[in-house]
Design a protein around this motif. Sequence first.
Motif, PDB file in Angstrom:
ATOM      1  N   THR A  18       0.854  -1.176   0.000  1.00  0.00           N
ATOM      2  CA  THR A  18       0.000   0.000   0.000  1.00  0.00           C
ATOM      3  C   THR A  18       0.891   1.227   0.000  1.00  0.00           C
ATOM      4  OG1 THR A  18      -1.767   1.184   1.142  1.00  0.00           O
ATOM      5  CG2 THR A  18      -0.160   0.053   2.523  1.00  0.00           C
ATOM      6  N   ASN A  19       0.336   2.341  -0.312  1.00  0.00           N
ATOM      7  CA  ASN A  19       1.098   3.581  -0.198  1.00  0.00           C
ATOM      8  C   ASN A  19       0.355   4.570   0.691  1.00  0.00           C
ATOM      9  OD1 ASN A  19      -0.978   4.179  -1.899  1.00  0.00           O
ATOM     10  ND2 ASN A  19       0.271   4.887  -3.586  1.00  0.00           N
ATOM     11  N   ILE A  20      -0.526   4.058   1.508  1.00  0.00           N
ATOM     12  CA  ILE A  20      -1.306   4.901   2.404  1.00  0.00           C
ATOM     13  C   ILE A  20      -0.680   4.889   3.795  1.00  0.00           C
ATOM     14  CG2 ILE A  20      -3.533   5.176   3.537  1.00  0.00           C
ATOM     15  CD1 ILE A  20      -4.834   3.987   1.064  1.00  0.00           C
ATOM     16  N   MET A  21      -0.388   6.065   4.314  1.00  0.00           N
ATOM     17  CA  MET A  21       0.091   6.262   5.678  1.00  0.00           C
ATOM     18  C   MET A  21       1.406   5.560   5.982  1.00  0.00           C
ATOM     19  SD  MET A  21      -3.493   6.260   7.712  1.00  0.00           S
ATOM     20  CE  MET A  21      -4.867   7.218   7.125  1.00  0.00           C
ATOM     21  N   MET A  61      -9.127   4.515   1.284  1.00  0.00           N
ATOM     22  CA  MET A  61      -8.672   5.150   2.525  1.00  0.00           C
ATOM     23  C   MET A  61      -9.132   4.284   3.689  1.00  0.00           C
ATOM     24  SD  MET A  61      -6.864   7.872   2.252  1.00  0.00           S
ATOM     25  CE  MET A  61      -6.990   8.727   3.820  1.00  0.00           C
ATOM     26  N   ILE A  62      -8.480   4.492   4.828  1.00  0.00           N
ATOM     27  CA  ILE A  62      -8.960   3.855   6.039  1.00  0.00           C
ATOM     28  C   ILE A  62      -9.331   4.967   7.015  1.00  0.00           C
ATOM     29  CG2 ILE A  62      -7.636   1.754   5.704  1.00  0.00           C
ATOM     30  CD1 ILE A  62      -5.648   2.766   7.785  1.00  0.00           C
ATOM     31  N   SER A  63     -10.176   4.664   7.942  1.00  0.00           N
ATOM     32  CA  SER A  63     -10.622   5.692   8.879  1.00  0.00           C
ATOM     33  C   SER A  63      -9.519   5.988   9.890  1.00  0.00           C
ATOM     34  CB  SER A  63     -11.878   5.227   9.614  1.00  0.00           C
ATOM     35  OG  SER A  63     -11.550   4.189  10.531  1.00  0.00           O
ATOM     36  N   GLU A  68      -5.567   4.399  13.964  1.00  0.00           N
ATOM     37  CA  GLU A  68      -5.126   4.485  15.359  1.00  0.00           C
ATOM     38  C   GLU A  68      -4.997   3.093  15.966  1.00  0.00           C
ATOM     39  OE1 GLU A  68      -8.095   7.097  17.004  1.00  0.00           O
ATOM     40  OE2 GLU A  68      -6.784   8.855  16.768  1.00  0.00           O
ATOM     41  N   ALA A  69      -5.907   2.188  15.640  1.00  0.00           N
ATOM     42  CA  ALA A  69      -5.830   0.817  16.144  1.00  0.00           C
ATOM     43  C   ALA A  69      -4.608   0.103  15.567  1.00  0.00           C
ATOM     44  CB  ALA A  69      -7.113   0.052  15.798  1.00  0.00           C
TER      45      ALA A  69
END
Length: 117
Positions: A18-21, A61-63, A68-69
């Motif tokens: 992934t390239n998210i966060m 996207m993820i919330s 945070e989890a």
Amino acid sequence: LMSRHIATSIHGYPEIPTNIMIDGTAIHAAAAHGFGQLIFAGDCVIFHQPHPRSYNTKGSMISLQTYEALAQQLLDVKQLANRRPENVTLREGHTRIEESLEWHRYNDKNWGLAHLD
């Protein structure tokens, strides 16, 4: 910004599909390994270069709550964060070893820049 020492200690950026966060995940891995944060003051400024966002992953996207989890999982495993166990076996129904890993355990001892001095 992250020093080379910290980057090598955490096995670099997580090499997850992934390239998210990814930046935040690397920072949480560094915190899990016990590294702290320096806050620069005064005339010392860090700029983030704008770049297009690409969401070519399983979800766009993820919330924040989900992230945070996931970040808490990194902190909970401490120095195992971003380190692949040596004896991973395929779970039933999986065809690739990466599918059987926890999301924060992708990088093995041969991660991206492991062999560079």
